[in-house]
Design a protein around this motif. Structure first.
Motif, PDB file in Angstrom:
ATOM      1  N   SER A  44      57.621  77.831  39.367  1.00 49.14           N
ATOM      2  CA  SER A  44      56.266  77.278  39.326  1.00 49.14           C
ATOM      3  C   SER A  44      55.919  76.647  40.666  1.00 49.14           C
ATOM      4  N   GLY A  45      54.711  76.922  41.124  1.00 50.57           N
ATOM      5  CA  GLY A  45      54.222  76.296  42.337  1.00 50.57           C
ATOM      6  C   GLY A  45      54.566  76.996  43.630  1.00 50.57           C
ATOM      7  N   VAL A  46      55.191  78.196  43.564  1.00 46.01           N
ATOM      8  CA  VAL A  46      55.580  78.865  44.811  1.00 46.01           C
ATOM      9  C   VAL A  46      54.425  79.646  45.432  1.00 46.01           C
ATOM     10  N   GLY A  47      53.372  79.919  44.657  1.00 50.90           N
ATOM     11  CA  GLY A  47      52.229  80.657  45.196  1.00 50.90           C
ATOM     12  C   GLY A  47      52.179  82.105  44.748  1.00 50.90           C
ATOM     13  N   LYS A  48      52.534  82.362  43.505  1.00 53.99           N
ATOM     14  CA  LYS A  48      52.513  83.750  42.998  1.00 53.99           C
ATOM     15  C   LYS A  48      51.092  84.294  42.965  1.00 53.99           C
ATOM     16  N   ASP A  49      50.109  83.405  42.719  1.00 60.29           N
ATOM     17  CA  ASP A  49      48.722  83.865  42.694  1.00 60.29           C
ATOM     18  C   ASP A  49      48.270  84.331  44.076  1.00 60.29           C
ATOM     19  N   LEU A  50      48.766  83.688  45.135  1.00 61.45           N
ATOM     20  CA  LEU A  50      48.398  84.108  46.491  1.00 61.45           C
ATOM     21  C   LEU A  50      48.975  85.482  46.809  1.00 61.45           C
ATOM     22  N   VAL A  51      50.174  85.759  46.293  1.00 65.08           N
ATOM     23  CA  VAL A  51      50.772  87.081  46.486  1.00 65.08           C
ATOM     24  C   VAL A  51      49.929  88.138  45.780  1.00 65.08           C
ATOM     25  N   ALA A  52      49.494  87.839  44.569  1.00 60.66           N
ATOM     26  CA  ALA A  52      48.657  88.785  43.820  1.00 60.66           C
ATOM     27  C   ALA A  52      47.351  89.046  44.562  1.00 60.66           C
ATOM     28  N   GLN A  53      46.744  88.006  45.090  1.00 65.45           N
ATOM     29  CA  GLN A  53      45.491  88.163  45.823  1.00 65.45           C
ATOM     30  C   GLN A  53      45.703  88.960  47.106  1.00 65.45           C
ATOM     31  N   VAL A  68      59.099  85.577  44.940  1.00 70.05           N
ATOM     32  CA  VAL A  68      58.564  84.601  45.893  1.00 70.05           C
ATOM     33  C   VAL A  68      59.594  83.485  46.037  1.00 70.05           C
ATOM     34  N   PRO A  69      60.089  83.225  47.237  1.00 68.06           N
ATOM     35  CA  PRO A  69      61.165  82.234  47.413  1.00 68.06           C
ATOM     36  C   PRO A  69      60.660  80.816  47.163  1.00 68.06           C
ATOM     37  N   PRO A  70      61.516  79.952  46.615  1.00 65.40           N
ATOM     38  CA  PRO A  70      61.139  78.545  46.447  1.00 65.40           C
ATOM     39  C   PRO A  70      61.092  77.845  47.792  1.00 65.40           C
ATOM     40  N   LEU A  71      60.451  76.716  47.841  1.00 68.86           N
ATOM     41  CA  LEU A  71      60.253  76.005  49.108  1.00 68.86           C
ATOM     42  C   LEU A  71      61.581  75.548  49.715  1.00 68.86           C
ATOM     43  N   ARG A  72      62.564  75.234  48.879  1.00 72.25           N
ATOM     44  CA  ARG A  72      63.847  74.758  49.406  1.00 72.25           C
ATOM     45  C   ARG A  72      64.592  75.842  50.174  1.00 72.25           C
ATOM     46  N   GLU A  73      64.182  77.121  49.987  1.00 70.36           N
ATOM     47  CA  GLU A  73      64.804  78.211  50.734  1.00 70.36           C
ATOM     48  C   GLU A  73      64.063  78.521  52.020  1.00 70.36           C
ATOM     49  N   ARG A  74      62.991  77.818  52.281  1.00 71.25           N
ATOM     50  CA  ARG A  74      62.236  78.059  53.519  1.00 71.25           C
ATOM     51  C   ARG A  74      61.669  76.743  54.055  1.00 71.25           C
ATOM     52  N   THR A  75      62.535  75.758  54.193  1.00 67.00           N
ATOM     53  CA  THR A  75      62.089  74.427  54.628  1.00 67.00           C
ATOM     54  C   THR A  75      61.474  74.446  56.024  1.00 67.00           C
ATOM     55  N   GLU A  76      61.798  75.493  56.825  1.00 69.85           N
ATOM     56  CA  GLU A  76      61.192  75.556  58.160  1.00 69.85           C
ATOM     57  C   GLU A  76      59.683  75.792  58.095  1.00 69.85           C
ATOM     58  N   ASP A  77      59.180  76.180  56.913  1.00 68.95           N
ATOM     59  CA  ASP A  77      57.731  76.383  56.760  1.00 68.95           C
ATOM     60  C   ASP A  77      56.993  75.105  56.395  1.00 68.95           C
ATOM     61  N   ILE A  78      57.726  74.030  56.113  1.00 65.51           N
ATOM     62  CA  ILE A  78      57.083  72.811  55.624  1.00 65.51           C
ATOM     63  C   ILE A  78      56.081  72.257  56.629  1.00 65.51           C
ATOM     64  N   SER A  79      56.434  72.262  57.925  1.00 65.15           N
ATOM     65  CA  SER A  79      55.498  71.714  58.922  1.00 65.15           C
ATOM     66  C   SER A  79      54.190  72.495  58.923  1.00 65.15           C
ATOM     67  N   LEU A  80      54.262  73.834  58.814  1.00 67.04           N
ATOM     68  CA  LEU A  80      53.040  74.650  58.775  1.00 67.04           C
ATOM     69  C   LEU A  80      52.242  74.379  57.506  1.00 67.04           C
TER      70      LEU A  80
END
Length: 564
Positions: free
Chosen positions: A263-272, A402-414
């Motif tokens: 939940s909350g990873v952005g699956k709807d954005l992938v669909a769009q 869709v990967p969870p946020l903890r697997e891509r912490t380098e994206d947090i600043s963006l």
């Protein structure tokens, strides 16, 4: 005794005044009453009418009996609602008569002592009481289980209460009546529904309409989220770059896609993104929240319905989601939460695109591209039998994770910068920034709520932070939203580190000893209160802002892996 505000008059069949008293003795009023009676001829006068020819308006009630006509005259204020009704509506008497005789509006009137002043003919027939015989009797002697006397004592209305009468259950209302000075002068009882079943049917219809409104609101909220390509998927981590490549490759293929992720990873954005890069992008994607689709609305929402198919149906009928998605994309969000009964109905259409509207016998077809999404474990559901295997094969020709946020912490600043920019744009302000220390703090959290939780936390910090730069302490008010401080270091040793023995403190300064003891107390309190920072601060008698400051300092004191 002469009364200037009310009076009575009796006029016989020859239009001779036989009696008059009070206000009705006024020659001008008597002349008007006789004139009205002559104008009526053989027809009965309106029971209630108004005379406005005088400086003080007059309301009149008339009764004809044995050739004579009785007039009750009352001086009225034009601001009085009853007088305004009488003056404005020629058939005011018929309206009052309707309320007295209609079975759903028929009334029982009691005075301030709980004695019956009026019982409508409908109620007299129901209680098998001779006409007029109930007047003057205590209401409890006539109507079983009544509460009208209680309403008079308490002054509180009772609306929608059930009452057993003559072996039948009725839904009633009981309302106290006040005079112009606010004094309770009596009460009125009315039957609202003949049985609780009628009330239940109304409640069921209201529930159905509310569910429809809820669905339309969700559609409206998501209709403006159609994105352009992959711009809305923020990140440059390897995991996100790989996902974007997969989206671009599968978007041009007209095959079903299943999007999985927490939940909350952005699956709807992938669909769009898939829809925006597909050949169907010229038409808006149709979004359905499968988990929120009530079972009693499944067929009408997915398949549509014909005019008059059921109570409350639109007179022109309605297109279902399958029809709306024709030549476009149908996005079934949270499909893993769809009830098993609904899954069977959905499968029939997904097999060949055919469906039949509710209330119709005509088979129709829709050409749509299916995208489904879920945060559920399909292996477990298939094993437990809570998700149909044939439906799973139908929706999962291609599966994207869709990967969870903890697997891509380098994206947090963006992600933080993007959220602060959106927040500022919506509110016409200059975007705030996040200090390196606060950004580092955010990167060390596990984020069980993923991107959605991060966005929520950043927005709240932007609202409540005092300066243009958001610091670590600005997140302190989000105790319940942020994970336990145990995550400030991925190693549990950070919290379980034992206190330094006294021998190790020899030669150290008092300040250093204080800092060491303070750190040990904080670690123990964090363990004791399971990471609840608010309770830790209260237990130690320090502010949460100071606690955050110490936590950041304690973490900075830990050696990095390169130093070990």
């Amino acid at each position: 005794m002469q009364d200037e505000n009310r009076g009575f008059a009796v006029v016989d069949a020859d239009f001779t005044v036989r009696f008059s008293a009070g206000l009705a003795s006024n020659p001008l009023i008597l002349a008007e009453l006789v004139r009205r009676l002559k104008g009526a001829g053989d027809a009965a006068l309106p029971y209630v009418f108004a005379i406005e020819r005088f400086s003080q308006p007059v309301a009149v009630m008339s009764v004809r009996c044995d050739g004579a006509t009785f007039f009750a005259v009352h001086s009225s204020d034009k601001a009085d609602p009853l007088f305004e009704l009488i003056v404005s509506v020629p058939f005011a008497a018929d309206i009052l008569r309707y309320f007295l005789t209609n079975p759903y509006e028929a009334i029982t009137v009691v005075d301030a002592q709980g004695l019956i002043s009026y019982l409508s003919p409908v109620h007299e027939a129901f209680f098998k009481i001779p006409h007029g015989s109930a007047v003057g009797r205590p209401v409890r002697e006539v109507i079983e289980n009544t509460q009208l006397d209680r309403v008079i004592r308490t002054g509180r209305a009772q609306i929608g209460h059930t009452q057993e009468m003559q072996g039948q259950t009725r839904v009633v209302s009981r309302t106290p009546i006040h005079d112009r000075d606010g004094k309770i002068v009596g009460a009125i009882g009315q039957v609202m529904f003949k049985s609780p079943d009628e009330l239940a049917a109304l409640s069921h219809e209201i529930t159905r309409l509310r569910q429809e409104v809820s669905l339309y609101r969700r559609e409206l909220a998501t209709s403006g989220l159609q994105s352009h390509g992959l711009d809305e998927i923020v990140g440059c981590s390897d995991a996100i770059l790989q996902l974007k490549k997969q989206i671009a490759k599968v978007a041009v293929l007209d095959v079903p896609v299943l999007i999985v992720g927490e939940s909350g990873v952005g699956k709807d954005l992938v669909a769009q993104g898939i829809h925006a890069l597909s050949s169907r992008a010229s038409k808006q994607m149709v979004i359905v929240n499968a988990a929120a689709l009530p079972e009693n609305l499944v067929e009408s929402e997915l398949f549509g319905y014909e005019s008059g198919s059921f109570t409350g149906a639109n007179r022109k009928g309605k297109r279902g989601k399958f029809e709306q998605a024709n030549e476009s994309t149908l996005f079934l969000d949270e499909i893993g939460d769809m009830p098993i009964e609904t899954q069977a109905k959905l499968l029939r259409t997904l097999q060949d695109g055919s469906f039949v509207r509710v209330g119709s016998e005509i088979n129709q077809r829709a050409d749509f591209r299916l995208i489904a999404a879920s945060n559920r474990d399909f292996k477990q559901m298939l094993s437990a039998g809570t998700f149909r295997l044939d439906l799973f094969y139908r929706i999962s020709a291609v599966t994207l994770r869709v990967p969870p946020l903890r697997e891509r912490t380098e994206d947090i600043s963006l992600l933080v910068d993007a959220e602060l920019t959106k927040f500022a744009s919506r509110n016409g302000a200059i975007p705030k920034t996040v200090s390196p220390q606060a950004l580092d703090y955010l990167k060390r959290l596990p984020w069980p709520g993923n991107v959605r939780q991060l966005q929520h936390v950043v927005t709240r910090a932007a609202i409540f932070s005092e300066g243009d730069v958001i610091e670590v302490q600005d997140f302190e008010m989000m105790d319940e939203d942020l994970p336990s401080p145990t995550t400030l270091n991925q190693s549990a040793d950070w919290l379980s580190k034992p206190a330094s023995p006294a021998s190790e403190l020899i030669g150290t300064r008092v300040h250093e000893v204080k800092q060491s003891l303070e750190a040990d107390m904080i670690r123990r309190a964090l363990v004791e209160f399971k990471g609840n920072k608010k309770r830790v601060a209260q237990h130690l008698g320090i502010s949460r802002s100071y606690l955050y400051k110490r936590l950041a300092a304690m973490h900075a004191e830990q050696p990095s892996e390169s130093e070990l």
